[in-house]
Design an enzyme around this catalytic site. Structure first.
Site, short mmCIF file in Angstrom:
data_model
loop_
_atom_site.label_atom_id
_atom_site.label_comp_id
_atom_site.label_asym_id
_atom_site.label_seq_id
_atom_site.Cartn_x
_atom_site.Cartn_y
_atom_site.Cartn_z
N LYS A 52 34.23 -31.19 57.01
CA LYS A 52 33.80 -29.83 56.67
C LYS A 52 34.07 -29.54 55.20
O LYS A 52 35.07 -30.00 54.62
CB LYS A 52 34.56 -28.81 57.52
CG LYS A 52 34.35 -28.96 59.01
CD LYS A 52 32.93 -28.71 59.43
CE LYS A 52 32.81 -28.70 60.95
NZ LYS A 52 31.38 -28.71 61.39
N ASP B 268 29.65 -30.98 55.82
CA ASP B 268 29.06 -29.91 56.64
C ASP B 268 29.64 -28.58 56.19
O ASP B 268 30.85 -28.36 56.30
CB ASP B 268 29.39 -30.19 58.11
CG ASP B 268 28.75 -29.19 59.07
OD1 ASP B 268 28.10 -28.24 58.59
OD2 ASP B 268 28.89 -29.38 60.29
N GLU C 45 25.17 -30.88 55.32
CA GLU C 45 24.73 -30.20 56.55
C GLU C 45 24.91 -28.69 56.46
O GLU C 45 25.96 -28.22 56.01
CB GLU C 45 25.54 -30.78 57.71
CG GLU C 45 25.19 -30.23 59.09
CD GLU C 45 25.85 -31.05 60.19
OE1 GLU C 45 25.94 -32.30 60.05
OE2 GLU C 45 26.30 -30.47 61.19
N GLU D 265 21.30 -27.42 64.18
CA GLU D 265 22.14 -27.09 65.33
C GLU D 265 22.06 -25.62 65.71
O GLU D 265 22.39 -25.25 66.83
CB GLU D 265 23.60 -27.50 65.08
CG GLU D 265 24.30 -26.66 64.03
CD GLU D 265 25.71 -27.15 63.73
OE1 GLU D 265 26.64 -26.54 64.26
OE2 GLU D 265 25.88 -28.13 62.98
N HIS E 74 22.87 -32.99 67.84
CA HIS E 74 24.13 -32.31 67.50
C HIS E 74 25.10 -32.35 68.67
O HIS E 74 24.78 -31.94 69.78
CB HIS E 74 23.80 -30.85 67.15
CG HIS E 74 25.00 -29.99 66.91
ND1 HIS E 74 25.34 -28.93 67.71
CD2 HIS E 74 25.96 -30.05 65.96
CE1 HIS E 74 26.44 -28.36 67.25
NE2 HIS E 74 26.84 -29.02 66.20
#
Ligand code: MG
Length: 356
Positions: free
Chosen positions: A164, A193, A219, A245, A295
């Site tokens: 992340k 992400d 992402e 997602e 996802h």
């Protein structure tokens, strides 16, 4: 002719996560849906509502979906469009499609049990295993905890990892991504992400600062609703963009592809409404030459992805599989073995949930 639906029943199920994704909300929630046909055969599916919406989804299944479905065909591909049309007044996607997924998955499970075939077999799978990528919900980890997690993936032989980003200070993201890249070395893939945290200027600045770490994808840099923003950003940056997602319908995926909004599309099988629409979305993405990366939900996604053509990696989050969370009364048909997800042959979805 396919037997008609006699009843649809649902109950909520929660598990405390050993590694909470949201520290203030440590429980993960699903809604288990069981459908019974007029022959007395049953199928079980689930809606996935990790932190938001479990009670709303349960109410929609019990109040709207069950009433609609009883007496209708138990063939999921016959029922899906009519059910979606019925629910549409409450929204084309979101709670409606998440709730509808519970029924759709239960009907696919029922179809598999009737034929004594697994979901993967019904979908035409040509293999029984896929590589996994290590995916960390780790923005709240210290740098030491983050690097320890990446080291565990390396030790398992995993060659692609995702972390992340989206710290309040971009310099901290740069430090974390730099440290992870150094630990991974040049030959393993690194994805990042942002979970929709940025606006366009922030995303542009982050992509400029982070591109030198050889990123396989960035992402969800922006809100998934912002199609024009994705289109503009993708023209501006060198890092491939992944998203999907939080996209709920085939129409939205089509519009995103038309807008050249991303390089990789990541439908979540539950959020789009189940296997039936996920198949259509997969066909659309692949027909148009984009990449597909389902996802989460490895217990389900691996069974779906073994039937997809080409290279697909299964997203594996540490200690978040249904079996590890104590949600299953029998072993999951999907076993993560080091760097590989192996799909075992079980009738239907092969997921037997505990009672709440
Ligand atoms: Mg994500």
């Amino acid at each position: 002719m396919t037997a008609r639906i006699r009843s649809v029943e649902a109950y909520p199920l929660s598990a405390r996560m050993p590694r909470p994704w949201v520290p203030s909300a440590p429980h993960l929630h699903i809604v288990v849906v069981t459908v019974t046909d007029e022959n007395g055969d049953t199928g079980t599916g689930f809606s996935w509502t990790p932190t938001i919406g479990a009670a709303s989804v349960l109410a929609m299944i019990q109040n709207d979906i069950a009433v609609f479905a009883v007496g209708r065909s138990s063939d999921p591909t016959e029922l899906w469009d009519a059910a979606w049309t019925h629910l549409h007044e409450a929204g084309g996607g979101g709670v409606t499609t998440i709730a509808l997924a519970g029924l759709d998955l239960a009907l696919w499970d029922l179809a598999g049990h009737r034929e004594a075939r697994s979901l993967a077999s019904l979908l035409g799978a040509t293999r029984d295993r896929l590589p996994v990528y290590g995916s960390g919900v780790n923005l709240h980890y210290s740098l030491d905890e983050l690097l320890a997690q990446v080291q565990r993936w390396i030790d398992r032989g995993i060659s692609s990892v995702k972390i992340k980003v989206g710290k309040p200070d971009l310099a901290e993201d740069v430090d974390r991504v730099a440290a992870v890249r150094e630990l991974l070395g040049p030959d393993r893939a690194l994805m990042i992400d942002a979970n929709q945290r940025w606006d366009i200027p922030q995303a542009r600045a982050a992509a400029e600062a982070l591109a030198r770490f050889d990123l396989a994808w960035l992402e969800e840099p922006l809100r998934s609703d912002d199609t024009a923003g994705y289109r503009a950003l993708r023209r501006d940056i060198d890092v491939p963009i992944a998203m999907g997602e939080n996209v709920h319908t085939a129409y939205r995926f089509r519009d995103l592809i038309d807008a050249e909004a991303a390089d990789i599309y990541q439908p979540n099988i539950v959020r789009v409404g189940g296997i039936t629409p996920a198949l259509r979305i997969a066909d659309l993405v692949l027909e148009r030459g984009a990449r597909l990366a389902p996802h989460l939900l490895p217990d389900l996604s691996a069974q779906f992805a073994v039937a997809l053509p080409g290279e697909v990696e299964v997203e594996d989050v540490e200690e978040a599989g249904f079996e590890e969370l104590g949600l299953l009364a029998a072993p999951s048909p999907v076993k993560i073995d080091r760097a590989v997800a192996v799909v075992h042959e079980r009738p239907g979805l092969g997921l037997e949930f505990v009672r709440s």
